[in-house]
Write a protein that holds these residues in place. Structure first.
Motif, PDB file in Angstrom:
ATOM      1  N   CYS A 138     -25.681   0.613   4.861  1.00  0.00           N
ATOM      2  CA  CYS A 138     -24.324   0.412   4.350  1.00  0.00           C
ATOM      3  C   CYS A 138     -23.573  -0.576   5.239  1.00  0.00           C
ATOM      4  N   ARG A 139     -22.950  -1.557   4.618  1.00  0.00           N
ATOM      5  CA  ARG A 139     -22.298  -2.624   5.391  1.00  0.00           C
ATOM      6  C   ARG A 139     -20.856  -2.804   4.941  1.00  0.00           C
ATOM      7  N   TRP A 140     -20.070  -3.404   5.817  1.00  0.00           N
ATOM      8  CA  TRP A 140     -18.643  -3.584   5.521  1.00  0.00           C
ATOM      9  C   TRP A 140     -18.228  -4.985   5.925  1.00  0.00           C
ATOM     10  N   PHE A 141     -17.812  -5.736   4.943  1.00  0.00           N
ATOM     11  CA  PHE A 141     -17.398  -7.110   5.174  1.00  0.00           C
ATOM     12  C   PHE A 141     -15.895  -7.244   4.941  1.00  0.00           C
ATOM     13  N   VAL A 142     -15.193  -7.802   5.937  1.00  0.00           N
ATOM     14  CA  VAL A 142     -13.742  -7.977   5.808  1.00  0.00           C
ATOM     15  C   VAL A 142     -13.444  -9.463   5.588  1.00  0.00           C
ATOM     16  N   ILE A 143     -12.769  -9.785   4.510  1.00  0.00           N
ATOM     17  CA  ILE A 143     -12.486 -11.201   4.248  1.00  0.00           C
ATOM     18  C   ILE A 143     -11.365 -11.697   5.158  1.00  0.00           C
ATOM     19  N   GLU A 144     -11.320 -13.009   5.313  1.00  0.00           N
ATOM     20  CA  GLU A 144     -10.329 -13.619   6.187  1.00  0.00           C
ATOM     21  C   GLU A 144      -9.286 -14.314   5.318  1.00  0.00           C
ATOM     22  N   GLY A 145      -8.028 -14.168   5.690  1.00  0.00           N
ATOM     23  CA  GLY A 145      -6.989 -14.843   4.911  1.00  0.00           C
ATOM     24  C   GLY A 145      -5.806 -15.203   5.782  1.00  0.00           C
ATOM     25  N   SER A 146      -5.095 -16.241   5.377  1.00  0.00           N
ATOM     26  CA  SER A 146      -3.898 -16.653   6.112  1.00  0.00           C
ATOM     27  C   SER A 146      -2.743 -15.721   5.737  1.00  0.00           C
ATOM     28  N   ASP A 147      -1.612 -15.857   6.439  1.00  0.00           N
ATOM     29  CA  ASP A 147      -0.428 -15.067   6.079  1.00  0.00           C
ATOM     30  C   ASP A 147      -0.045 -15.312   4.622  1.00  0.00           C
ATOM     31  N   GLU A 148      -0.179 -16.566   4.215  1.00  0.00           N
ATOM     32  CA  GLU A 148       0.161 -16.958   2.838  1.00  0.00           C
ATOM     33  C   GLU A 148      -0.685 -16.160   1.826  1.00  0.00           C
ATOM     34  N   PHE A 149      -1.960 -16.029   2.153  1.00  0.00           N
ATOM     35  CA  PHE A 149      -2.875 -15.278   1.274  1.00  0.00           C
ATOM     36  C   PHE A 149      -2.394 -13.839   1.119  1.00  0.00           C
ATOM     37  N   PHE A 150      -2.015 -13.220   2.252  1.00  0.00           N
ATOM     38  CA  PHE A 150      -1.618 -11.813   2.181  1.00  0.00           C
ATOM     39  C   PHE A 150      -0.254 -11.634   1.507  1.00  0.00           C
ATOM     40  N   VAL A 151       0.576 -12.677   1.575  1.00  0.00           N
ATOM     41  CA  VAL A 151       1.845 -12.605   0.829  1.00  0.00           C
ATOM     42  C   VAL A 151       1.527 -12.581  -0.665  1.00  0.00           C
ATOM     43  N   VAL A 152       0.596 -13.424  -1.087  1.00  0.00           N
ATOM     44  CA  VAL A 152       0.263 -13.465  -2.522  1.00  0.00           C
ATOM     45  C   VAL A 152      -0.446 -12.188  -2.958  1.00  0.00           C
ATOM     46  N   THR A 153      -1.386 -11.715  -2.147  1.00  0.00           N
ATOM     47  CA  THR A 153      -2.111 -10.518  -2.595  1.00  0.00           C
ATOM     48  C   THR A 153      -1.208  -9.285  -2.575  1.00  0.00           C
ATOM     49  N   LYS A 154      -0.203  -9.301  -1.711  1.00  0.00           N
ATOM     50  CA  LYS A 154       0.771  -8.207  -1.750  1.00  0.00           C
ATOM     51  C   LYS A 154       1.555  -8.272  -3.069  1.00  0.00           C
ATOM     52  N   LYS A 155       1.817  -9.494  -3.516  1.00  0.00           N
ATOM     53  CA  LYS A 155       2.483  -9.639  -4.821  1.00  0.00           C
ATOM     54  C   LYS A 155       1.571  -9.102  -5.932  1.00  0.00           C
ATOM     55  N   PHE A 156       0.278  -9.422  -5.842  1.00  0.00           N
ATOM     56  CA  PHE A 156      -0.683  -8.876  -6.820  1.00  0.00           C
ATOM     57  C   PHE A 156      -0.567  -7.358  -6.836  1.00  0.00           C
ATOM     58  N   HIS A 157      -0.583  -6.800  -5.633  1.00  0.00           N
ATOM     59  CA  HIS A 157      -0.542  -5.344  -5.474  1.00  0.00           C
ATOM     60  C   HIS A 157       0.712  -4.787  -6.175  1.00  0.00           C
ATOM     61  N   ASN A 158       1.859  -5.400  -5.853  1.00  0.00           N
ATOM     62  CA  ASN A 158       3.114  -4.934  -6.454  1.00  0.00           C
ATOM     63  C   ASN A 158       3.102  -5.101  -7.965  1.00  0.00           C
ATOM     64  N   LEU A 159       2.652  -6.263  -8.427  1.00  0.00           N
ATOM     65  CA  LEU A 159       2.637  -6.517  -9.871  1.00  0.00           C
ATOM     66  C   LEU A 159       1.686  -5.546 -10.578  1.00  0.00           C
ATOM     67  N   LEU A 160       0.560  -5.278  -9.953  1.00  0.00           N
ATOM     68  CA  LEU A 160      -0.388  -4.333 -10.567  1.00  0.00           C
ATOM     69  C   LEU A 160       0.199  -2.934 -10.625  1.00  0.00           C
ATOM     70  N   GLN A 161       1.107  -2.643  -9.695  1.00  0.00           N
ATOM     71  CA  GLN A 161       1.746  -1.313  -9.705  1.00  0.00           C
ATOM     72  C   GLN A 161       3.026  -1.341 -10.540  1.00  0.00           C
TER      73      GLN A 161
END
Ligand code: UDP
Length: 474
Positions: free
Chosen positions: A78-101
């Motif tokens: 079993c393996r675990w890979f963590v993707i790398e992202g800039s602050d900008e990326f996490f701002v957008v994915t947080k928006k995804f998270h909020n929009l999905l909710q």
């Protein structure tokens, strides 16, 4: 205060050692561990890769830290890979998270294409992910699938309550999701009708071997908390209402504070309750610091309310606080699951939870705590008062809560479902997993036509059309 504690681990497989799964026998019994060993035997050295966007903070990272060692203990690679992202990326994915909710907010094409898709593209070109089964967690890495650098039976694991997802973001994501071999949700009500892949129901879980979930004796818990309590002048004889979560809009912490203040006005003065809230920041959550400031504003200097961030010895302290608390409150407005609810119940503490997503799966109203509407400050306050005033009731609820968690929300329960899925996708078993949420009509038709496995759909009109074709062929 809000530091990024995942630095140094990003964009690589997180190394974790196997654990001896027999250590779980005292919590779930010998039978389930033996069954798991038997189920996992044919999966020895088969690769199960997991992909997500943070290795610290939040429920997904919390669970993966336990899932990986347990699966390895069963012999699965079993393996675990963590993707790398800039602050900008996490701002957008947080928006995804909020929009999905279901929280509407602006999002531009530039953000979607540049910050989101380009980041995933870069990630996939740094690493190739191969697994007999690959689980991609949440929207952050979801579109990686299309970059062609992930191989295997790839499942999307959605930890979010998508029942009210914004159409804009869902229509962007669904073509990606429909390319997965399957999707896993916590509850059938989170599954949208335009998903045309197999869907499965799996509960998140807590790990009884984690420091945080050690079932402390009260004196032990108080000694863990003593430094913190001294530093903040907390009198441990006063009853504690506790809340633990990221500082986030959906966690509804402001209403917990409002309800606590209201309850204080209506409770005999000799009871003198305290509210203690603990929160941390996830490295993929850029909104935490701003949210925390609004919480402080709501507290307004009330000396009976403590709000702490990124506490030292987090795991011990969180478990100990849940243990000594008279009641625990988690009244999110949206919640995929809410691990903290099971964690608090496992400590024998009754939980006031909102009638939302994963919380209502955990709190049995009147038995392990109380269910309330997340906007009903009056009711939250009344339930706090009831629990603070009724020792016998809360003790019984505490006992019920422990058994409810034992039966449904401990790590081996979750691993069992993933192992069954792996066996199914590797065609060790042909039987559909019992926790499959959609039917087989399309698969049956396409297997009969082409003699190969094609996954089923849920769309009614497509199903009808295929059934008509099938009828015509007979
Ligand atoms: N947590 C923690 N310290 C904190 C706040 C949260 O250890 O200050 C943990 C909490 O105990 C739980 C996880 O973070 O294990 C949060 O998971 P949950 O599913 O409740 O919420 P999420 O953050 O994933 O929305």
């Amino acid at each position: 205060m809000f530091d990024d504690r995942s630095k140094g681990y990003k964009n690589q497989f997180v190394p974790l050692d196997p654990i001896d799964v027999d250590l779980y026998k005292p919590f779930v019994g010998q039978k389930i561990i033996d069954e798991l060993k038997w189920l996992a035997a044919p999966l020895e050295n088969k690769v199960w890769a997991n992909v997500n966007s943070t290795c610290v903070g939040g429920g997904v990272a919390e669970m993966l830290q336990s899932i990986i060692p347990f699966a390895k203990g069963l012999g699965v690679d079993c393996r675990w890979f963590v993707i790398e992202g800039s602050d900008e990326f996490f701002v957008v994915t947080k928006k995804f998270h909020n929009l999905l909710q279901g929280v509407d907010q602006p999002i531009s094409m530039e953000e979607i294409f540049h910050a989101y898709l380009d980041t995933l593209h870069e990630n996939t070109h740094k690493t190739t992910i191969v697994g007999h089964m690959v689980t991609v967690h949440d929207p952050q890495p979801a579109a990686m699938l299309m970059s062609g650098n992930i191989y295997g039976h790839i499942l999307w694991r959605c930890h979010i309550d998508t029942s009210q997802a914004s159409r804009r973001i869902w229509r962007f994501l669904v073509p990606y999701i429909n390319h997965y071999h399957g999707a896993i949700f916590t509850s059938p009500e989170f599954v949208k009708s335009d998903l045309q892949i197999p869907t499965y129901e799996i509960n998140p879980c807590i790990d009884p071997l984690k420091q945080k979930n050690k079932q402390y004796k009260r004196e032990e818990a108080l000694s863990i908390l003593s430094d913190l309590f001294n530093e903040h002048n907390v009198d441990s004889d006063r009853p504690i209402v506790a809340a633990v979560s990221r500082y986030d809009i959906h966690k509804n912490q402001k209403r917990i504070i409002q309800a606590f203040k209201l309850m204080k006005e209506n409770i005999p003065s000799k009871i003198k309750p305290l509210l203690i809230m603990i929160g941390n920041s996830a490295s993929d959550d850029p909104e935490g610091a701003a949210m925390y400031q609004t919480i402080l504003d709501e507290v307004g200097g009330d000396k009976d309310i403590h709000t702490w961030v990124n506490v030292e010895n987090n795991n011990e302290v969180v478990g100990a606080l849940m243990n000594v608390a008279t009641c625990f409150v988690h009244v999110s407005t949206k919640e995929g699951f809410g691990l903290v609810v099971s964690e608090a119940m496992w400590q024998g503490t009754p939980v006031i939870g909102s009638r939302i997503g994963g919380i209502k799966k955990q709190v049995i109203n009147g038995q392990t705590g109380y269910i309330v509407e997340p906007s009903d400050v009056d009711k939250i306050a009344k339930r706090m008062k009831t629990l603070l005033e009724n020792k016998l009731e809360r003790e019984q609820m505490g006992k019920n809560g422990i058994e409810h968690v034992r039966e449904n929300f401990l790590l081996p329960n979750l691993i069992k479902r993933y192992v069954i899925l792996m066996r199914y996708y590797l065609e060790i078993d042909n039987k559909l997993p019992e926790f499959r949420m959609n039917d087989l009509a399309y698969k049956e038709i396409m297997s009969a036509l082409y003699g190969r496995t094609v996954w089923p759909i849920t769309s009614d009109h497509l199903k009808k059309r295929l059934e008509a074709i099938w009828d015509g062929l007979r």
